[in-house]
Design a protein around this motif. Structure first.
Motif, mmCIF file in Angstrom:
data_model
loop_
_atom_site.group_PDB
_atom_site.id
_atom_site.type_symbol
_atom_site.label_atom_id
_atom_site.label_comp_id
_atom_site.label_asym_id
_atom_site.label_seq_id
_atom_site.Cartn_x
_atom_site.Cartn_y
_atom_site.Cartn_z
ATOM 1 N N GLY A 279 66.257 56.352 78.866
ATOM 2 C CA GLY A 279 65.166 56.281 79.830
ATOM 3 C C GLY A 279 64.728 57.625 80.351
ATOM 4 N N GLY A 280 65.314 58.704 79.822
ATOM 5 C CA GLY A 280 65.013 60.020 80.348
ATOM 6 C C GLY A 280 65.569 60.184 81.749
ATOM 7 N N PRO A 281 65.354 61.337 82.389
ATOM 8 C CA PRO A 281 65.872 61.531 83.752
ATOM 9 C C PRO A 281 65.383 60.478 84.740
ATOM 10 C CG PRO A 281 65.153 63.616 82.814
ATOM 11 C CD PRO A 281 64.708 62.551 81.856
ATOM 12 N N ASP A 282 64.106 60.110 84.657
ATOM 13 C CA ASP A 282 63.584 59.102 85.585
ATOM 14 C C ASP A 282 64.288 57.759 85.393
ATOM 15 O OD1 ASP A 282 61.852 60.938 86.651
ATOM 16 O OD2 ASP A 282 60.126 60.296 85.451
ATOM 17 N N GLY A 283 64.493 57.388 84.124
ATOM 18 C CA GLY A 283 65.194 56.134 83.852
ATOM 19 C C GLY A 283 66.632 56.179 84.326
ATOM 20 N N ALA A 284 67.296 57.328 84.114
ATOM 21 C CA ALA A 284 68.688 57.469 84.546
ATOM 22 C C ALA A 284 68.802 57.332 86.065
ATOM 23 C CB ALA A 284 69.246 58.811 84.097
ATOM 24 N N LEU A 285 67.823 57.892 86.783
ATOM 25 C CA LEU A 285 67.868 57.847 88.241
ATOM 26 C C LEU A 285 67.573 56.452 88.789
ATOM 27 C CD1 LEU A 285 66.179 61.279 88.985
ATOM 28 C CD2 LEU A 285 68.534 60.619 89.559
ATOM 29 N N GLN A 286 67.090 55.569 87.945
ATOM 30 C CA GLN A 286 66.857 54.182 88.351
ATOM 31 C C GLN A 286 67.926 53.233 87.810
ATOM 32 O OE1 GLN A 286 62.714 52.912 87.706
ATOM 33 N NE2 GLN A 286 62.159 55.074 87.576
ATOM 34 N N THR A 287 68.921 53.802 87.130
ATOM 35 C CA THR A 287 69.972 52.987 86.508
ATOM 36 C C THR A 287 71.236 53.022 87.352
ATOM 37 O OG1 THR A 287 69.093 53.479 84.299
ATOM 38 C CG2 THR A 287 71.346 52.640 84.427
ATOM 39 N N GLU A 288 71.686 51.863 87.805
ATOM 40 C CA GLU A 288 72.925 51.793 88.549
ATOM 41 C C GLU A 288 74.104 51.784 87.581
ATOM 42 O OE1 GLU A 288 72.431 48.319 90.973
ATOM 43 O OE2 GLU A 288 71.353 49.449 92.530
ATOM 44 N N PHE A 289 75.267 52.149 88.103
ATOM 45 C CA PHE A 289 76.437 52.313 87.237
ATOM 46 C C PHE A 289 76.737 51.109 86.352
ATOM 47 C CE2 PHE A 289 81.028 51.386 86.905
ATOM 48 C CZ PHE A 289 81.303 52.224 85.839
ATOM 49 N N PRO A 290 76.800 49.870 86.880
ATOM 50 C CA PRO A 290 77.145 48.747 85.996
ATOM 51 C C PRO A 290 76.200 48.620 84.805
ATOM 52 C CG PRO A 290 77.305 48.060 88.277
ATOM 53 C CD PRO A 290 76.649 49.408 88.285
ATOM 54 N N VAL A 291 74.905 48.833 85.038
ATOM 55 C CA VAL A 291 73.923 48.744 83.945
ATOM 56 C C VAL A 291 74.113 49.881 82.951
ATOM 57 C CG1 VAL A 291 71.458 48.749 83.373
ATOM 58 C CG2 VAL A 291 72.269 47.525 85.400
ATOM 59 N N SER A 292 74.500 51.057 83.454
ATOM 60 C CA SER A 292 74.714 52.187 82.539
ATOM 61 C C SER A 292 75.797 51.863 81.523
ATOM 62 C CB SER A 292 75.082 53.454 83.324
ATOM 63 O OG SER A 292 76.409 53.406 83.822
ATOM 64 N N VAL A 293 76.762 51.031 81.927
ATOM 65 C CA VAL A 293 77.835 50.641 81.016
ATOM 66 C C VAL A 293 77.375 49.525 80.082
ATOM 67 C CG1 VAL A 293 80.183 49.736 80.838
ATOM 68 C CG2 VAL A 293 79.595 51.322 82.684
ATOM 69 N N THR A 294 76.843 48.467 80.656
ATOM 70 C CA THR A 294 76.501 47.303 79.829
ATOM 71 C C THR A 294 75.428 47.629 78.797
ATOM 72 O OG1 THR A 294 74.949 46.522 81.530
ATOM 73 C CG2 THR A 294 77.191 45.626 81.573
ATOM 74 N N GLN A 295 74.473 48.513 79.124
ATOM 75 C CA GLN A 295 73.422 48.805 78.154
ATOM 76 C C GLN A 295 73.926 49.664 76.990
ATOM 77 O OE1 GLN A 295 70.259 50.698 80.355
ATOM 78 N NE2 GLN A 295 71.156 52.737 80.247
ATOM 79 N N THR A 296 75.129 50.205 77.124
ATOM 80 C CA THR A 296 75.741 50.964 76.022
ATOM 81 C C THR A 296 76.389 50.027 75.008
ATOM 82 O OG1 THR A 296 76.179 52.768 77.578
ATOM 83 C CG2 THR A 296 77.359 52.844 75.485
ATOM 84 N N PHE A 297 76.691 48.814 75.435
ATOM 85 C CA PHE A 297 77.435 47.902 74.561
ATOM 86 C C PHE A 297 76.708 46.583 74.318
ATOM 87 C CE2 PHE A 297 80.465 50.771 76.584
ATOM 88 C CZ PHE A 297 81.004 51.353 75.451
ATOM 89 N N THR A 298 75.408 46.586 74.528
ATOM 90 C CA THR A 298 74.580 45.445 74.149
ATOM 91 C C THR A 298 73.456 45.945 73.241
ATOM 92 O OG1 THR A 298 73.282 45.719 76.191
ATOM 93 C CG2 THR A 298 75.039 44.079 76.217
ATOM 94 N N GLY A 299 72.959 45.067 72.396
ATOM 95 C CA GLY A 299 71.907 45.464 71.468
ATOM 96 C C GLY A 299 72.401 45.750 70.068
ATOM 97 N N GLY A 300 73.648 45.352 69.786
ATOM 98 C CA GLY A 300 74.175 45.547 68.435
ATOM 99 C C GLY A 300 74.277 47.012 68.070
ATOM 100 N N ALA A 301 73.782 47.356 66.889
ATOM 101 C CA ALA A 301 73.844 48.738 66.412
ATOM 102 C C ALA A 301 72.732 49.593 67.003
ATOM 103 C CB ALA A 301 73.761 48.775 64.886
ATOM 104 N N GLN A 302 71.867 48.996 67.828
ATOM 105 C CA GLN A 302 70.780 49.738 68.462
ATOM 106 C C GLN A 302 70.799 49.532 69.983
ATOM 107 O OE1 GLN A 302 68.347 51.913 67.305
ATOM 108 N NE2 GLN A 302 69.548 51.957 65.422
#
Length: 463
Positions: free
Chosen positions: A277-300
């Motif tokens: 999400g770039g810096p703006d996206g990162a600043l709108q991402t809370e910690f739990p989402v930062s983790v879950t979005q790394t491990f959802t979406g299969g190989a992408q």
């Protein structure tokens, strides 16, 4: 999850802990299953406690009601409530969990001003423990709780619960905050290997990016994740002595060592395409989402890696990813001579001095309570009497073993040692200054100036 007194600053250099953690986690991290650390009735690697066995005697508290406050949400809160249920079963007391907001000192202040303080609070910062003592909110722990702490904790963990030599807190939960979790499929597709040094991490990030996946997920909406990034870079690059001096504000944030650390961080933060999400996206991402979005979406997935402590397993558990197979982990890479080892923790403090409140903290300081939560995952205890077999998978067993083996050789989270106005308040102090830096990583000097101004005001030693 974030998480002192002057005793922390006397700890030896973190080399032993770094070696232990690197050695333990560099082993093959396999899928959940039977561990080589077998432990049923007499694990030679455990403290000798049989899981589930009562090792502490608690009073009968039939008819007594207690409130315990903590900032935990989601899985952490649900798991802790199971521990409280066991206390209720053993004592007959009724315990109510009170969800607290950050900063917890402000939350407690409003409850106390209204004449309704909780009986016990779990404080995520040593600075908050000290404040609670200074405000005369916290009560010294009784003999039974102190006995459990002396028996079950290393001297370092005992000491960070003390203020002016008196035991006010029992550290119920610990964290290894020097880990980077990664999506195993992303690494495989990118031909990436676990990096041991910062330069290697940058190469891995480029490989992941070239494979078509954004390298890093950053929970920048929670400023504490950014302080953890800084602390790991700073500890490894500047060394433990400088780390202690900065933690005490004995050197200024305008020191060249801070410039070096921020410049190093910018090697990742300044690359917009490296952040989900770039810096703006990162600043709108809370910690739990930062983790879950790394491990959802299969190989992408939205990102290939996410930095944070062992407690990220709770959030990984909300996805279909399996820890040790789909979600793997490596120690935060060395920037300087040694890899960093940064710890955090949550401490139980008595606010209403009663037999019931003291009994609850005694229970939380025992291996009985910690063993229950260890079995549920996403948790580490500094209690050395908790058997390794209580942890549900080999990854967490190795983390727990490394934590206990480190003994007193660690550095506590720097921002958690600071006055809460600087190191523990959303939208203010270090949290806000590093969020601004994430937005504009080119402004190293300006960030240093803001950090120093805010630190001087909070520590009360300048303007």
């Amino acid at each position: 999850m974030r998480s002192t007194s002057s005793t922390i600053r006397t700890h030896r250099a973190a080399r032993t802990a770094a070696a232990v953690v690197v050695g333990a986690l560099a082993l093959s991290l396999t899928a959940c299953g039977a561990s080589d650390d077998k432990n049923s009735d007499g694990d030679k690697n455990s403290g000798g406690t049989t899981p589930g066995a009562a090792t502490v005697t608690l009073p009968k508290l039939n008819g007594r009601s207690l409130e315990v406050a903590a900032v935990w949400t989601g899985g952490e809160q649900a798991n802790f409530k199971k521990v409280l249920a066991e206390f209720e079963k053993r004592t007959g007391a009724k315990v109510t969990f009170v969800p607290a907001q950050d900063p917890i000192v402000n939350f407690l202040g409003s409850k106390i001003a209204g004449g309704q303080p909780p009986d016990v609070a779990l404080l995520p910062q040593p600075g908050a423990v000290k404040q609670a003592v200074q405000k005369k909110w916290a009560k010294p722990l009784g003999a039974e709780a102190r006995a459990q702490i002396t028996k079950n904790y290393s001297q370092g963990w005992q000491d960070i619960g003390k203020v002016d030599g008196t035991q006010y807190a029992a550290y119920y939960k610990a964290a290894n905050k020097s880990l980077i979790w990664y999506n195993a499929q992303v690494f495989e597709n990118a031909g990436a290997k676990e990096p041991a040094r910062w330069a290697d991490l940058l190469k891995v990030a480029q490989n992941v990016y070239d494979s078509g996946v954004t390298p890093f997920s950053v929970g920048g909406a929670d400023g504490w994740t950014l302080t953890d990034w800084f602390e790991n870079v700073y500890l490894s690059q500047a060394g433990p002595d400088k780390y202690d001096q900065l933690a005490q504000h004995k050197i200024k944030w305008t020191d060249p060592s801070v410039k070096d650390a921020l410049t190093t961080l910018a090697q990742i933060w300044a690359k917009k395409n490296y952040l989900a999400g770039g810096p703006d996206g990162a600043l709108q991402t809370e910690f739990p989402v930062s983790v879950t979005q790394t491990f959802t979406g299969g190989a992408q997935p939205k990102a290939g890696m996410v930095f944070e402590g062992d407690f990220a397993q709770v959030n990984i558990g909300e996805t279909k990813a399996k820890v040790g197979t789909d979600a793997k982990v490596f120690p935060f890479p060395a920037v300087g001579a040694q890899a960093p080892v940064v710890s955090g923790g949550d401490a139980a403090v008595v606010l209403k001095d009663s037999p019931a409140a003291q009994a609850l903290v005694t229970f939380l300081a025992s291996p009985d309570a910690a063993t229950i939560q260890a079995r549920l995952g996403g948790y580490l205890s500094p209690n050395k009497a908790v058997p390794l077999s209580a942890y549900p998978n080999p990854v967490q067993q190795k983390m727990a073993k490394a934590l206990i083996a480190a003994g007193d050789d660690f550095r506590f989270d720097m921002s958690d040692q600071a006055p809460q106005a600087f190191g523990g308040t959303p939208g203010k102090g270090e949290w806000k200054d590093l969020q601004d830096f994430l937005k504009n990583p080119a402004d190293v000097a300006g960030t240093q100036a803001k950090l120093e101004k805010d630190a001087a005001a909070a520590y009360g030693n300048g303007s």
